[in-house]
Design a protein around this motif. Sequence first.
Motif: not given
Length: 303
Positions: A79-101
């Motif tokens: 799974a690859v998440t694209a990080v740029s100014p258009s990605l909200a910090a909350a969405e980035r954190a949620a994607a990380r948390a789901f992947a870890r979980r």
Amino acid sequence: MGVVDDTTSETGATGAADTDGTTVPRRDGPHGDAVSDGLARLTARLRRQDALIVAYSGGADSALLAFAAARVLGARALAVTAVSPSLAAAERAAARAFARRHGLAHVEVCTDEADRPEYAANGADRCYHCKSALFDAVAPLAAAMGARVALGTNLDDLGDHRPGQRAAAERGAVAPLVEAGLTKAAVREISAKLGLETAAKPAAPCLASRVEYGDRVTPEVLRRVEAAEAALRAMGFPVCRVRAHAGGTLARVEVPRAEIPRVTELRERVDAAVRGAGFTFCSLDLSGFASGRLNALLPLLPS
């Protein structure tokens, strides 16, 4: 390309009612056979891949696809998440948390769409340039893995204005949810059956989708949108949009129609929060929230 993080781990939860108005059947609901059939089709489709890179934002579609790909392909799924100014910090954190979980192999890559003049110009084809930047960023990973890139596009997306689909076709990307015949409702039902917390997650398109076509997409405007929406969610409006108009000076707030009276009651707090995020003016859309509202401006753009 810059790989900036990876995550792993596990567990899950169930969803029942989607806060953007979609009902998500429980696992023991009346649609059990259809849900099982949809999951079986998706599993069969994924088994035909040697390796897969899932463009993963953490939304309901890409989360299901990443989870299913990991279950079917194991170490051959990433799974690859694209990080740029258009990605909200909350969405980035949620994607990380789901992947870890859920124990997903997950990395983040920096994408450069904000530096591309065609993207910043914010014409009707903005999403094409965004997806092109994504494919450029993941190309080295795909080559190293011998993998195809998969998008979380579902059947309902095919009827919408999505120029990114053209970029995906040009790069040979695959859409397993479409090939499995899954609508957005089916994605949510299957996710609920699997116990994925994203089953009831409201849609959260990229922040650039909030900017009026023809107005430049800048990190500052995206920051204003992100901050204003975060403030509204903190006030108890989980489904909301702050659309930026007039060069990022005017905010048009959308919430579901049933929430409009409450926004009106809290108008002073809402106004202060939105203007505190950097907007000069704050307005409320009396039509209520609807996905893709800015597409109404497409016919007005120069051809």
